[in-house]
Design a protein around this motif. Structure first.
Motif, PDB file in Angstrom:
ATOM      1  N   MET A 104       0.838  -1.188   0.000  1.00 53.81           N
ATOM      2  CA  MET A 104       0.000   0.000   0.000  1.00 53.81           C
ATOM      3  C   MET A 104       0.880   1.248   0.000  1.00 53.81           C
ATOM      4  O   MET A 104       1.876   1.319   0.700  1.00 53.81           O
ATOM      5  N   ALA A 105       0.484   2.209  -0.806  1.00 52.83           N
ATOM      6  CA  ALA A 105       1.257   3.438  -0.926  1.00 52.83           C
ATOM      7  C   ALA A 105       0.876   4.429   0.170  1.00 52.83           C
ATOM      8  O   ALA A 105      -0.266   4.509   0.584  1.00 52.83           O
ATOM      9  N   VAL A 106       1.875   5.173   0.614  1.00 49.12           N
ATOM     10  CA  VAL A 106       1.653   6.290   1.539  1.00 49.12           C
ATOM     11  C   VAL A 106       1.274   7.487   0.673  1.00 49.12           C
ATOM     12  O   VAL A 106       1.869   7.707  -0.378  1.00 49.12           O
ATOM     13  N   GLN A 107       0.289   8.262   1.091  1.00 47.35           N
ATOM     14  CA  GLN A 107      -0.105   9.433   0.322  1.00 47.35           C
ATOM     15  C   GLN A 107       0.507  10.695   0.908  1.00 47.35           C
ATOM     16  O   GLN A 107       0.539  10.869   2.125  1.00 47.35           O
TER      17      GLN A 107
ATOM     18  N   TYR B  86      11.224   4.282  -3.047  1.00 49.48           N
ATOM     19  CA  TYR B  86      12.544   4.294  -2.421  1.00 49.48           C
ATOM     20  C   TYR B  86      12.518   3.360  -1.217  1.00 49.48           C
ATOM     21  O   TYR B  86      11.579   3.388  -0.417  1.00 49.48           O
ATOM     22  N   ALA B  87      13.527   2.538  -1.075  1.00 48.35           N
ATOM     23  CA  ALA B  87      13.724   1.661   0.084  1.00 48.35           C
ATOM     24  C   ALA B  87      12.496   0.788   0.374  1.00 48.35           C
ATOM     25  O   ALA B  87      12.118   0.597   1.517  1.00 48.35           O
ATOM     26  N   GLY B  88      11.873   0.302  -0.690  1.00 49.82           N
ATOM     27  CA  GLY B  88      10.723  -0.568  -0.518  1.00 49.82           C
ATOM     28  C   GLY B  88       9.422   0.154  -0.206  1.00 49.82           C
ATOM     29  O   GLY B  88       8.392  -0.472   0.009  1.00 49.82           O
ATOM     30  N   GLU B  89       9.460   1.464  -0.169  1.00 50.50           N
ATOM     31  CA  GLU B  89       8.266   2.267   0.114  1.00 50.50           C
ATOM     32  C   GLU B  89       7.791   2.957  -1.157  1.00 50.50           C
ATOM     33  O   GLU B  89       8.582   3.272  -2.040  1.00 50.50           O
ATOM     34  N   THR B  90       6.491   3.192  -1.245  1.00 49.72           N
ATOM     35  CA  THR B  90       5.915   3.933  -2.365  1.00 49.72           C
ATOM     36  C   THR B  90       5.138   5.125  -1.806  1.00 49.72           C
ATOM     37  O   THR B  90       4.343   4.974  -0.879  1.00 49.72           O
ATOM     38  N   ILE B  91       5.411   6.295  -2.374  1.00 42.27           N
ATOM     39  CA  ILE B  91       4.719   7.511  -1.973  1.00 42.27           C
ATOM     40  C   ILE B  91       3.880   7.965  -3.160  1.00 42.27           C
ATOM     41  O   ILE B  91       4.408   8.183  -4.251  1.00 42.27           O
ATOM     42  N   GLU B  92       2.592   8.088  -2.947  1.00 42.30           N
ATOM     43  CA  GLU B  92       1.684   8.554  -3.985  1.00 42.30           C
ATOM     44  C   GLU B  92       1.375  10.026  -3.713  1.00 42.30           C
ATOM     45  O   GLU B  92       0.932  10.386  -2.629  1.00 42.30           O
ATOM     46  N   LEU B  93       1.627  10.875  -4.707  1.00 44.00           N
ATOM     47  CA  LEU B  93       1.370  12.303  -4.550  1.00 44.00           C
ATOM     48  C   LEU B  93      -0.074  12.601  -4.895  1.00 44.00           C
ATOM     49  O   LEU B  93      -0.577  12.151  -5.936  1.00 44.00           O
TER      50      LEU B  93
END
Length: 75
Positions: free
Chosen positions: A1-4, A61-68
């Protein structure tokens, strides 16, 4: 799941995304991981530290996904 991450204004710079989300402890560290090719934008390696990103794009980055998302777009 992406962080927003809410984007206030037209864009946010890639180095700022990494710093604001806490994935990088400083701007200098963010610059070094970007230069090293460890960061992707929309699935493509991005080496421009100050790349202008807009809502709808995703940073990895580093296994994380950031959704803008646009300001006010969070539920």
């Amino acid at each position: 799941m992406a962080v927003q991450l809410e984007v206030r204004g037209e864009f946010i710079q890639l180095d700022q995304v990494l710093k604001v989300t806490g994935l990088c402890h400083s701007g200098g560290f963010a610059h070094s991981v970007i230069e090293a090719g460890e960061v992707s934008v929309d699935g493509v390696t991005e080496k421009r530290k100050r790349a202008k990103l807009r809502p709808g794009q995703r940073v990895g980055y580093a296994g994380e996904t950031i959704e803008l998302v646009a300001a006010g777009g969070l539920d």
